[in-house]
Design an enzyme around this catalytic site. Structure first.
Site, PDB file in Angstrom:
ATOM      1  N   PRO A  22       0.796  -1.222   0.000  1.00  0.00           N
ATOM      2  CA  PRO A  22       0.000   0.000   0.000  1.00  0.00           C
ATOM      3  C   PRO A  22       0.830   1.275   0.000  1.00  0.00           C
ATOM      4  CG  PRO A  22      -0.114  -1.104   2.140  1.00  0.00           C
ATOM      5  CD  PRO A  22       0.556  -2.054   1.187  1.00  0.00           C
ATOM      6  N   ASN A  23       0.306   2.244  -0.711  1.00  0.00           N
ATOM      7  CA  ASN A  23       0.853   3.609  -0.816  1.00  0.00           C
ATOM      8  C   ASN A  23       2.110   3.709  -1.684  1.00  0.00           C
ATOM      9  OD1 ASN A  23      -1.129   4.889   0.911  1.00  0.00           O
ATOM     10  ND2 ASN A  23      -0.168   3.746   2.575  1.00  0.00           N
ATOM     11  N   ARG A  30       5.266  10.969  -2.522  1.00  0.00           N
ATOM     12  CA  ARG A  30       5.108  10.632  -1.109  1.00  0.00           C
ATOM     13  C   ARG A  30       6.417  10.848  -0.357  1.00  0.00           C
ATOM     14  NH1 ARG A  30       4.778   4.450   1.132  1.00  0.00           N
ATOM     15  NH2 ARG A  30       4.312   5.003   3.278  1.00  0.00           N
ATOM     16  N   TYR A  35      11.473   8.617   0.870  1.00  0.00           N
ATOM     17  CA  TYR A  35      11.323   7.604  -0.186  1.00  0.00           C
ATOM     18  C   TYR A  35      11.946   8.002  -1.519  1.00  0.00           C
ATOM     19  CZ  TYR A  35       8.158   5.559   3.208  1.00  0.00           C
ATOM     20  OH  TYR A  35       7.640   5.003   4.357  1.00  0.00           O
ATOM     21  N   ASN A  86       7.826  -5.817  -1.316  1.00  0.00           N
ATOM     22  CA  ASN A  86       7.839  -4.717  -0.363  1.00  0.00           C
ATOM     23  C   ASN A  86       6.413  -4.641   0.188  1.00  0.00           C
ATOM     24  OD1 ASN A  86       7.858  -2.418   1.125  1.00  0.00           O
ATOM     25  ND2 ASN A  86       8.834  -1.130  -0.430  1.00  0.00           N
ATOM     26  N   ALA A  89       3.356  -0.908   4.610  1.00  0.00           N
ATOM     27  CA  ALA A  89       2.848  -0.883   5.992  1.00  0.00           C
ATOM     28  C   ALA A  89       2.389  -2.265   6.460  1.00  0.00           C
ATOM     29  CB  ALA A  89       1.703   0.117   6.094  1.00  0.00           C
ATOM     30  N   GLU A 110      12.358  -9.861   1.075  1.00  0.00           N
ATOM     31  CA  GLU A 110      11.641  -8.648   1.491  1.00  0.00           C
ATOM     32  C   GLU A 110      12.532  -7.433   1.263  1.00  0.00           C
ATOM     33  OE1 GLU A 110       9.292  -8.744   5.099  1.00  0.00           O
ATOM     34  OE2 GLU A 110      10.182  -6.845   5.725  1.00  0.00           O
ATOM     35  N   HIS A 112      12.744  -2.952   1.378  1.00  0.00           N
ATOM     36  CA  HIS A 112      12.193  -1.653   1.765  1.00  0.00           C
ATOM     37  C   HIS A 112      13.097  -0.564   1.223  1.00  0.00           C
ATOM     38  CE1 HIS A 112       9.332  -3.495   4.456  1.00  0.00           C
ATOM     39  NE2 HIS A 112      10.300  -4.301   4.855  1.00  0.00           N
ATOM     40  N   ARG A 119      13.950   3.964  11.840  1.00  0.00           N
ATOM     41  CA  ARG A 119      12.757   4.814  11.895  1.00  0.00           C
ATOM     42  C   ARG A 119      11.954   4.540  13.181  1.00  0.00           C
ATOM     43  NH1 ARG A 119       9.733   4.583   6.341  1.00  0.00           N
ATOM     44  NH2 ARG A 119       8.667   6.366   7.323  1.00  0.00           N
TER      45      ARG A 119
END
Ligand code: DQA
Length: 162
Positions: A22-23, A30, A35, A86, A89, A110, A112, A119
């Site tokens: 998502p996003n 964003r 990012y 990825n 969230a 995975e 990111h 973070r």
């Protein structure tokens, strides 16, 4: 020949499923300080070119809907050699994606864009990474390219099918 007399197979013809959570459709607009400025289309194009150079192919899919990502993971069984994901969230919340990665039997990496460990504390936990071969984070769009390399290298080390 590879270890124990096994032939080393190249990545020729490998099919890699790339999943964006998502996003990530908003990349480019964003939070560029976190990012970066690349769009999802830029990343997908770079992945397709990198895969092509390796004689492999990627199929990229983005969804904001958890169940759609679960459906794609399930349908990777027998169709794709590896998954680069990825979960965005959902990394931090999704038992459903974790279970799908477990059940599908397809090795996953995975990735990111950001270094999630540097973070907020809630981003330090990944429910999904434990069901992946490994996790790559913090390298911006290069995390995906490193993930593709890691997925292909992992697949090459698997014993050939009978
Ligand atoms: C992300 C990190 C997640 O914590 C976040 O929710 C995202 C993007 C990354 O690529 O850095 O949406 O997965």
């Amino acid at each position: 020949m590879g270890g124990r007399g096994r032939p080393v197979r190249g990545p020729e013809g490998r099919r890699i499923l790339v999943l964006h959570g998502p996003n990530l459709n908003l990349l480019g607009q964003r939070d560029p300080s976190i990012y970066g400025s690349s769009t999802l289309a830029d990343i997908d194009r770079a992945l397709a070119e990198a895969a092509d150079r390796r004689g492999a192919a990627v199929e990229c899919f983005q969804s904001n809907i958890e169940g759609e990502l679960v459906d794609r993971i399930q349908s990777a069984t027998g169709t794709f050699d590896a998954i680069v994901i990825n979960p965005a969230a959902y990394t931090h919340t999704s038992v459903a994606i974790r279970d799908a990665l477990d059940a599908c039997g397809v090795p996953a990496v995975e990735v990111h864009l950001s270094n999630v460990h540097a973070r907020e504390p809630f981003r330090h936990t990944s429910l999904t990474a434990a069901r992946c071969v490994g996790q790559i984070c913090g390298f911006g769009p290069n995390s995906y390219l490193l993930g593709l390399d890691a997925a292909l290298a992992h697949v090459e080390r698997l014993p050939p099918p009978h």
